[in-house]
Design a protein around this motif. Structure first.
Motif, PDB file in Angstrom:
ATOM      1  N   CYS A  97       0.767  -1.434   0.165  1.00 44.44           N
ATOM      2  CA  CYS A  97       0.154   0.021  -0.107  1.00 44.44           C
ATOM      3  C   CYS A  97       0.969   1.248   0.105  1.00 44.44           C
ATOM      4  CB  CYS A  97      -0.836   0.079   1.324  1.00 44.44           C
ATOM      5  SG  CYS A  97      -2.390  -1.055   0.950  1.00 44.44           S
ATOM      6  N   LEU A  98       1.842   1.266   0.795  1.00 40.63           N
ATOM      7  CA  LEU A  98       2.824   2.446   0.906  1.00 40.63           C
ATOM      8  C   LEU A  98       3.652   2.724  -0.371  1.00 40.63           C
ATOM      9  CD1 LEU A  98       3.954   2.121   4.544  1.00 40.63           C
ATOM     10  CD2 LEU A  98       2.071   3.663   3.657  1.00 40.63           C
ATOM     11  N   GLY A  99       3.933   1.594  -0.916  1.00 33.20           N
ATOM     12  CA  GLY A  99       4.505   1.644  -2.268  1.00 33.20           C
ATOM     13  C   GLY A  99       3.807   2.069  -3.709  1.00 33.20           C
ATOM     14  N   GLY A 100       2.600   2.324  -3.388  1.00 31.62           N
ATOM     15  CA  GLY A 100       1.867   2.684  -4.566  1.00 31.62           C
ATOM     16  C   GLY A 100       1.121   1.326  -5.032  1.00 31.62           C
ATOM     17  N   GLN A 101       0.935   0.141  -4.419  1.00 31.41           N
ATOM     18  CA  GLN A 101       0.266  -0.906  -5.158  1.00 31.41           C
ATOM     19  C   GLN A 101      -0.804  -1.318  -4.015  1.00 31.41           C
ATOM     20  OE1 GLN A 101       3.770  -3.155  -5.762  1.00 31.41           O
ATOM     21  NE2 GLN A 101       3.237  -3.104  -7.852  1.00 31.41           N
ATOM     22  N   PRO A 102      -1.816  -0.720  -3.613  1.00 31.40           N
ATOM     23  CA  PRO A 102      -2.889  -1.082  -2.696  1.00 31.40           C
ATOM     24  C   PRO A 102      -3.712  -2.120  -3.326  1.00 31.40           C
ATOM     25  CG  PRO A 102      -3.417   1.094  -3.552  1.00 31.40           C
ATOM     26  CD  PRO A 102      -2.108   0.805  -4.056  1.00 31.40           C
ATOM     27  N   TYR A 103      -3.950  -2.410  -4.894  1.00 35.62           N
ATOM     28  CA  TYR A 103      -4.537  -3.424  -5.214  1.00 35.62           C
ATOM     29  C   TYR A 103      -4.120  -4.650  -4.958  1.00 35.62           C
ATOM     30  CZ  TYR A 103      -0.988  -2.112  -8.731  1.00 35.62           C
ATOM     31  OH  TYR A 103       0.104  -1.979  -9.370  1.00 35.62           O
ATOM     32  N   LEU A 104      -2.862  -4.752  -4.629  1.00 29.35           N
ATOM     33  CA  LEU A 104      -2.191  -6.082  -4.437  1.00 29.35           C
ATOM     34  C   LEU A 104      -2.297  -6.602  -2.758  1.00 29.35           C
ATOM     35  CD1 LEU A 104       1.027  -5.993  -6.525  1.00 29.35           C
ATOM     36  CD2 LEU A 104      -1.056  -7.347  -7.011  1.00 29.35           C
ATOM     37  N   CYS A 105      -2.758  -5.418  -1.908  1.00 32.24           N
ATOM     38  CA  CYS A 105      -2.717  -5.940  -0.409  1.00 32.24           C
ATOM     39  C   CYS A 105      -3.898  -6.800  -0.326  1.00 32.24           C
ATOM     40  CB  CYS A 105      -3.133  -4.720   0.101  1.00 32.24           C
ATOM     41  SG  CYS A 105      -3.560  -4.732   2.065  1.00 32.24           S
ATOM     42  N   ILE A 106      -3.605  -7.929   0.572  1.00 34.67           N
ATOM     43  CA  ILE A 106      -4.373  -9.143   0.793  1.00 34.67           C
ATOM     44  C   ILE A 106      -5.000  -9.170   2.323  1.00 34.67           C
ATOM     45  CG2 ILE A 106      -3.249 -10.510  -1.108  1.00 34.67           C
ATOM     46  CD1 ILE A 106      -2.015 -12.033   1.455  1.00 34.67           C
ATOM     47  N   LYS A 107      -4.788  -8.022   2.996  1.00 34.82           N
ATOM     48  CA  LYS A 107      -5.338  -8.180   4.412  1.00 34.82           C
ATOM     49  C   LYS A 107      -6.751  -8.279   4.382  1.00 34.82           C
ATOM     50  CE  LYS A 107      -6.275  -5.173   8.263  1.00 34.82           C
ATOM     51  NZ  LYS A 107      -6.135  -5.991   9.266  1.00 34.82           N
ATOM     52  N   TYR A 108      -7.372  -7.598   3.744  1.00 34.90           N
ATOM     53  CA  TYR A 108      -9.113  -7.805   3.646  1.00 34.90           C
ATOM     54  C   TYR A 108      -9.437  -9.202   2.694  1.00 34.90           C
ATOM     55  CZ  TYR A 108      -8.952  -3.574   6.534  1.00 34.90           C
ATOM     56  OH  TYR A 108      -8.624  -2.688   7.233  1.00 34.90           O
ATOM     57  N   VAL A 109      -8.599  -9.259   1.751  1.00 37.12           N
ATOM     58  CA  VAL A 109      -8.913 -10.525   0.851  1.00 37.12           C
ATOM     59  C   VAL A 109      -8.939 -11.706   2.145  1.00 37.12           C
ATOM     60  CG1 VAL A 109      -7.977 -12.068  -0.718  1.00 37.12           C
ATOM     61  CG2 VAL A 109      -7.859  -9.537  -1.009  1.00 37.12           C
ATOM     62  N   VAL A 110      -7.724 -12.060   2.668  1.00 33.10           N
ATOM     63  CA  VAL A 110      -7.684 -12.897   3.642  1.00 33.10           C
ATOM     64  C   VAL A 110      -8.880 -12.940   4.844  1.00 33.10           C
ATOM     65  CG1 VAL A 110      -6.451 -14.010   5.340  1.00 33.10           C
ATOM     66  CG2 VAL A 110      -5.089 -13.267   3.389  1.00 33.10           C
ATOM     67  N   GLU A 111      -9.160 -11.688   5.202  1.00 34.06           N
ATOM     68  CA  GLU A 111     -10.299 -11.795   6.355  1.00 34.06           C
ATOM     69  C   GLU A 111     -11.793 -12.158   5.862  1.00 34.06           C
ATOM     70  OE1 GLU A 111     -11.976  -7.710   8.021  1.00 34.06           O
ATOM     71  OE2 GLU A 111     -10.145  -7.945   9.153  1.00 34.06           O
ATOM     72  N   ALA A 112     -12.003 -11.966   4.553  1.00 36.87           N
ATOM     73  CA  ALA A 112     -13.084 -12.159   3.799  1.00 36.87           C
ATOM     74  C   ALA A 112     -13.484 -13.744   4.204  1.00 36.87           C
ATOM     75  CB  ALA A 112     -13.146 -11.647   2.582  1.00 36.87           C
ATOM     76  N   PHE A 113     -12.318 -14.518   4.316  1.00 37.21           N
ATOM     77  CA  PHE A 113     -12.629 -16.000   4.081  1.00 37.21           C
ATOM     78  C   PHE A 113     -12.959 -16.402   5.592  1.00 37.21           C
ATOM     79  CE2 PHE A 113     -11.011 -15.942   0.087  1.00 37.21           C
ATOM     80  CZ  PHE A 113     -11.306 -17.082  -0.620  1.00 37.21           C
ATOM     81  N   SER A 114     -12.752 -15.419   6.734  1.00 28.77           N
ATOM     82  CA  SER A 114     -13.128 -15.930   7.845  1.00 28.77           C
ATOM     83  C   SER A 114     -14.182 -15.023   8.747  1.00 28.77           C
ATOM     84  CB  SER A 114     -11.789 -15.663   8.901  1.00 28.77           C
ATOM     85  OG  SER A 114     -11.180 -14.242   8.783  1.00 28.77           O
TER      86      SER A 114
END
Length: 362
Positions: A97-114
């Motif tokens: 996210c800080l490097g300009g690629q927030p579309y690759l962040c998986i924090k909430y992708v992983v959270e969505a499965f739990s």
């Protein structure tokens, strides 16, 4: 409230019910009343298992609505704000996210499965939201990063389209490929995202834009939004010779999500050109390109997830382009439907003839 639930992967029918409730809004969450939501091919891919998702699942990820409640730690949004749902929210703290690629962040992708924010039935069973969203429901709860404020004079239908199809396709052209003025472009697949790639190439000043789709019924609309030529796959060799003298296109976009069409995009792109994969494919669908051609043809094989967009800026920007008449969103809507029509809408999507069906909430 009402919502459309998929109970098992592989089911071809949704359970459209009216006894669905939401989990409480957390300190960093927002609750959004959905006003419009698209029927995207990725929703169908979730139903078939091509895109893995937990079940029971409230489908839908392309949507827009009005904020009705915010958590105590949320300062960027307030009730009454008009927002576009961001199905790939970045945490805004990790290196990506800080490097300009927030579309690759998986924090909430992983959270969505739990973490399932929906409850249904007499026992309050948990249902998950597709990509953590679940916009095929009257209301949803998402992290505050998953709701991006836009101007109130943008129609709900246009805002919903910006939430996925437009950003994915236009972004692929202007962010990933960085299509140059005067260049030649081929786009394989003329669904909603493919048409958005065509619009992005037009905005970038491409001189030739070839739309490729087996359904001739899609060719006219492809030309309306910016394609200079449109052909079926069988007609590609003649078009390649006519438009590029056999050399190939500067950019080849694949917007289907199949290994075979990725290889086709590779074949019709010139030496030194860019092959851009936009379609979402299956995990076991392997692409074969020889190591020799990968090096000596000098082509760049690129992926474009969510148009490589920082949606905090992209959503309002695309809304302004639409209001200025530079993005044709109205032509991309093939039907306006109700939530109760979603099973018919999914069947129509399987048939391939429709573009974007938009659910307009009552």
């Amino acid at each position: 409230m009402r919502a459309a639930i998929l109970h098992a992967v592989g089911n071809d029918k949704l359970d459209i019910r009216d006894d669905v409730t939401l989990a409480p809004v957390g300190p960093a969450d927002v609750r959004v009343r959905i006003k419009a939501t698209g029927v995207c091919h990725s929703d169908l891919s979730a139903m078939t298992g091509v895109l893995p998702q937990p079940v029971p699942l409230v489908l839908g990820h392309e949507g827009a609505g009005e904020v009705v409640e915010v958590g105590e730690h949320v300062t960027s949004l307030k009730p009454g704000d008009h927002v576009v749902i961001n199905w790939r929210p970045g945490c805004q703290e990790c290196d990506l996210c800080l490097g300009g690629q927030p579309y690759l962040c998986i924090k909430y992708v992983v959270e969505a499965f739990s973490k399932g924010n929906f409850r249904f039935g007499g026992d309050g069973a948990t249902a998950y939201g597709m990509a953590g969203c679940g916009t095929w429901a009257e209301e949803i709860v998402v992290p505050w990063q998953g709701a991006i404020k836009i101007d109130e004079d943008v129609s709900w239908e246009a805002a919903a389209l910006i939430g996925c199809g437009i950003t994915t396709g236009v972004g692929a052209a202007i962010n990933t490929a960085k299509v140059r003025p005067g260049s030649t472009v081929a786009v394989i697949g003329c669904g909603g995202v493919g048409l958005s790639v065509i619009q992005g190439a037009r905005l970038s000043g491409a001189r030739t834009i070839l739309a490729i789709d087996p359904l001739e019924s899609k060719h006219e609309l492809a030309k309306k939004v910016g394609a200079t030529h449109a052909v079926t796959p069988e007609q590609v060799p003649d078009a390649l010779n006519e438009l590029t003298a056999g050399a190939g296109f500067d950019y080849g976009f694949e917007v289907v999500g199949k290994a075979a069409t990725i290889q086709s995009a590779w074949q019709i792109t010139r030496q030194g050109g860019d092959v851009v994969v936009v379609g979402a494919g299956a995990v076991d669908d392997m692409v074969s390109i020889s190591a020799f051609s990968l090096l000596f043809e000098g082509k760049n094989l690129l992926s474009s997830l969510y148009g490589e967009a920082d949606v905090r800026h992209a959503f309002p920007y695309f809304a302004k382009l639409h209001k200025a008449g530079k993005l044709d969103l109205e032509s991309m809507i093939s039907a306006r439907i109700r939530l109760s029509d979603l099973n018919d809408a999914v069947a129509a999507l399987r048939g391939g003839e429709v573009l974007r069906q938009i659910v307009v909430m009552d």
